[in-house]
Design a protein around this motif. Sequence first.
Motif, short mmCIF file in Angstrom:
data_model
loop_
_atom_site.label_atom_id
_atom_site.label_comp_id
_atom_site.label_asym_id
_atom_site.label_seq_id
_atom_site.Cartn_x
_atom_site.Cartn_y
_atom_site.Cartn_z
N TYR A 58 34.24 30.18 39.48
CA TYR A 58 34.72 28.97 40.16
C TYR A 58 36.24 28.89 40.22
O TYR A 58 36.78 27.80 40.43
CB TYR A 58 34.19 27.73 39.42
CG TYR A 58 32.88 27.18 39.96
CD1 TYR A 58 32.21 27.79 41.02
CD2 TYR A 58 32.31 26.04 39.40
CE1 TYR A 58 31.01 27.28 41.49
CE2 TYR A 58 31.12 25.52 39.87
CZ TYR A 58 30.47 26.14 40.92
OH TYR A 58 29.29 25.61 41.39
N CYS A 92 30.16 23.97 44.02
CA CYS A 92 29.34 24.65 45.01
C CYS A 92 27.96 24.01 44.99
O CYS A 92 27.45 23.64 43.94
CB CYS A 92 29.29 26.13 44.63
SG CYS A 92 27.88 27.04 45.21
N MET A 133 25.02 25.28 45.87
CA MET A 133 23.91 26.21 46.00
C MET A 133 22.65 25.75 45.23
O MET A 133 21.53 25.82 45.73
CB MET A 133 24.34 27.61 45.53
CG MET A 133 23.26 28.68 45.61
SD MET A 133 22.19 28.76 44.14
CE MET A 133 23.29 29.57 42.96
N HIS A 181 32.59 33.35 48.49
CA HIS A 181 31.70 32.94 47.40
C HIS A 181 30.32 32.55 47.93
O HIS A 181 29.29 33.06 47.46
CB HIS A 181 32.36 31.76 46.66
CG HIS A 181 31.52 31.13 45.59
ND1 HIS A 181 31.73 31.32 44.25
CD2 HIS A 181 30.45 30.28 45.67
CE1 HIS A 181 30.84 30.63 43.55
NE2 HIS A 181 30.05 29.98 44.39
N GLU A 182 30.29 31.68 48.93
CA GLU A 182 28.99 31.18 49.41
C GLU A 182 28.16 32.28 50.06
O GLU A 182 26.94 32.32 49.91
CB GLU A 182 29.19 30.02 50.39
CG GLU A 182 29.83 28.77 49.78
CD GLU A 182 29.06 28.21 48.60
OE1 GLU A 182 27.83 28.40 48.53
OE2 GLU A 182 29.69 27.60 47.71
N HIS A 230 25.70 32.76 40.30
CA HIS A 230 26.99 32.59 39.64
C HIS A 230 27.08 33.51 38.42
O HIS A 230 26.09 33.70 37.71
CB HIS A 230 27.17 31.13 39.19
CG HIS A 230 27.32 30.18 40.34
ND1 HIS A 230 26.55 29.05 40.48
CD2 HIS A 230 28.17 30.21 41.39
CE1 HIS A 230 26.92 28.42 41.60
NE2 HIS A 230 27.89 29.11 42.16
N HIS A 285 26.14 34.11 47.67
CA HIS A 285 24.83 33.49 47.42
C HIS A 285 23.83 33.88 48.51
O HIS A 285 22.67 34.16 48.23
CB HIS A 285 24.95 31.96 47.40
CG HIS A 285 25.67 31.42 46.21
ND1 HIS A 285 25.48 31.90 44.93
CD2 HIS A 285 26.60 30.42 46.10
CE1 HIS A 285 26.25 31.22 44.09
NE2 HIS A 285 26.95 30.33 44.78
#
Length: 423
Positions: free
Chosen positions: A303, A22, A24, A241-242, A251, A245
């Motif tokens: 992850y 990822c 981020m 997941h994104e 995480h 954020h």
Amino acid sequence: MKIKLILAFFIFKLGFAQHRTCGMEQQMQRIMADPQLKEQYLDLQQQFENELQRLSNSNESKSTAATIRIPVAVHYPSVVASATNASLRSCLILLAQKQVAILNADYNATNSDLSNWVNDQDFYPDTNYGNMNVVFEIATLNHPTGTGLGFPTNGNPAITFGTDFLSNADTDSTWAGYCNLVVRNLTSGILGYSPLGGSPSSGMTVVIDNNSFSTSLSGSPSACLGYVPSPPFNLGRTLTHELGHFFNLDHTFKACDGSNCATSGDKVCDTPSADTPYYNCDPSGSVSTNCGTTQLTMNYMDYVEDSCMYMFTQGQVNRMTAWSNIIGSQLNMNTLANNEFINTNFSIVPNPSKGIFSIQLKEQIGNYSVSIIDSLGREIYNMDFNQNSDLIQSIQIDNALSGLYFVTIKSNGATLTKKILVK
Ligand SMILES: [Zn+2]
């Protein structure tokens, strides 16, 4: 010769390791290097901390809190918006709708694989799963003009094609006020990236790789050329997941918690402390962390592969709710249909039901359509009703399984989505 072959095999395997990655952290480095964006980020974070505190002090109950509506726009910069691409564009609209249905299931804790928690929770006595009570809706009204929309008129989805949208930048003020999802071919093995604590007012985006967006379509077409979700990241959860954020979640493996779990690690106290990502799909409760805890492997902010992640914790949902309260005023709500009329004119009774219910209208309107999507994002019902229809329309879901369903009613360019529960 044999050794060479074995070596070559291992190099091949390493070179194509299927691990989630990822972007981020790199994205935040870019944001913090820009003085203006950095100032905005720090200001929002301060507001966020105050809101988080306010929520924890208040008696605002999740059960009575209003559903949060998020207007979504989806962008496919690499697809040329030409007539010859009409079928691809139609396909990509379906793909986007399917992805949004997955988001709604995951963020409302109605995803079917959450049932695994019944057995897994024994390993995590201090953890509960959370439900954000949010509806992501692809915007359908008052689109920005000249922006590559496939179908620019009201009532059509805010989905763009082939513009130089962003041209590899990560904000576009034209699309301020939306939750912007950009689907493009990412290099370096990154599946997606988002800012940590995104700001719709500056048109910030969440970017997803073209082979990790959404999931395979059922029926025909079964795939959109160049946008084929690729295992093991083919269940649409890279975006789950994104967006975590974007709603200010870090995480779960950020760092071992120090003396105060609310200010160290991922700043969430009901996620076990961890300092290393976990990638695989081993049995729950089987992975020990360097922090002396059991890794919460099934959490969306670790992850693991798409098929092995299935929950946010209540603590994570509390943070996302606080963030959505902060950015709520930045969202352009007049892009969402509705609203007053369709919302007050339609009701669904009974709810919960056993799969047989009625849509009731207070007054006669023009044509309208009803579609029902289950928690896996599958459309299980779709019907058009003309203006001679009765004010009461009975609907039955065949072989209905228990769970949450999303009923979408479209009328005169307005769209209303309601959640119904089948028991
Ligand atoms: Zn991430």
